[in-house]
Design an enzyme around this catalytic site. Sequence first.
Site: not given
Ligand code: MG
Length: 437
Positions: A35-36, A75, A79, A128, A130, A153, A210, A262-263, A283
């Site tokens: 994540d991130d 996010c 996903r 996660k 989400h 998150s 994240h 994811d980003n 992001k």
């Molecule tokens: Mg993310």
Amino acid sequence: MSRLVLSALAVTLVCAEAAHAAGQKPPNIVILYADDIGYGDLGCYGHPTIRTPQIDRMARDGMRFTQFYSASPVCSPSRAALLTGRLPIRTGINRVLNPRSLGGIQADEITIGDALKRKGYATLCIGKWHLGHLAPYRPTRHGFDHYYGLLYSNDMQPLSLYRDDEEVENPVHQATLTERYTEEALRFIKAHDRADSSPFFLYLAYTMPHVPLAASPRFAGRSRRGLYGDVVETIDWSVGQILALLRDRQLAGNTFVFFSSDNGPWLSRGLHGGSAGLLRQGKGSTWEGGVREPGIAWWPGKIAPAGVAIDLAATMDLFPTCLKLAGAEVPADRAIDGKDLLPLLLGRGKGQREVIFYYIDRDLTAIRRGPWKAHFITQIEFGDRVRDLHDPPLLFNLEQDPSEKYNLTAEHPEIVADLIKEAERHRSSVKPGKPQT
Ligand code: MG
């Protein structure tokens, strides 16, 4: 040997081969999703001080993509696209969901979990989710036998750790989450390591890096990059544990593993946000830093080692790829935006993706075909509503200018016109799903 005996032998051989092919177990599939993490946050993508020896080894043993895209710079839509192979605009998951959200992934969407479960796979989602926290939207309703993780998150409240539908921890001890996710993953793999076990699909979506960042005593203070580095190095350890177990249990030759994020990095979080390396922005933005991600494929004996693919590819491509591996039909009753990666991964052909559509919420903000990217809307950062509209669009050659520094709109009006047409075709052909908020 008589002709009769020979032909009988030939028939026996053909039957044995067919039986073998029919009885052969399809490969296990593991998707590891951070994540991130930004394009520049891993050793094998050039970070100077974050040490990721396990992920680097995964890349050396497999194939590393340099132009691999998430479908969104945030996010939830990323996903949704990963699991359904469809652009977020189609599934209606255009925005980040939150603890007050009433929506989520719809019952008629088909996730990789749904498709593989129907082919007899054991399926587990860790981490996660989400894609909606209310009961109808949870992982166990969308293709996963079991779930262990956080439904949104880690900076959202109230935050609870769930096992299937049961809340098992509140407040959540975030510092040890990555290690506990890893233990769950290892237990699941060990439970399916026999020749007669069902094939398995593990979707492990790490909660980190994240913010808020947290590292356990075992990893805290280790990285020269500081806490962010400690957290990424914990994920690196986790990837190493999983690949080592697959090797130890002789499962490596029959397990396809993919790592991505994811980003892009959350730049406004300063030292607690990551790096997009040479890419612009992070992001929340559809400058490259928001959506281009590390992407690493691993399958010893099937994917040749040390491959570096510069072909375009995207997380949505994992949907048809995983379904083909499982022997499942790719649904024909809906638009699927993913392209099969197998020809490229197995060294039998080129990447099949020619176009990238960039979205923020429901707006098509940019389009890429081959090296050329046109921006219609640019936005910096997540949560910042200030947008710049571009008419004519900005034009960049991403192969020659990956940092998007030199606008070539004036030099190539014909390319700009083509990309505008392509964007219009796309807009008029897409049927948007009901927005989930
Ligand atoms: Mg993310």
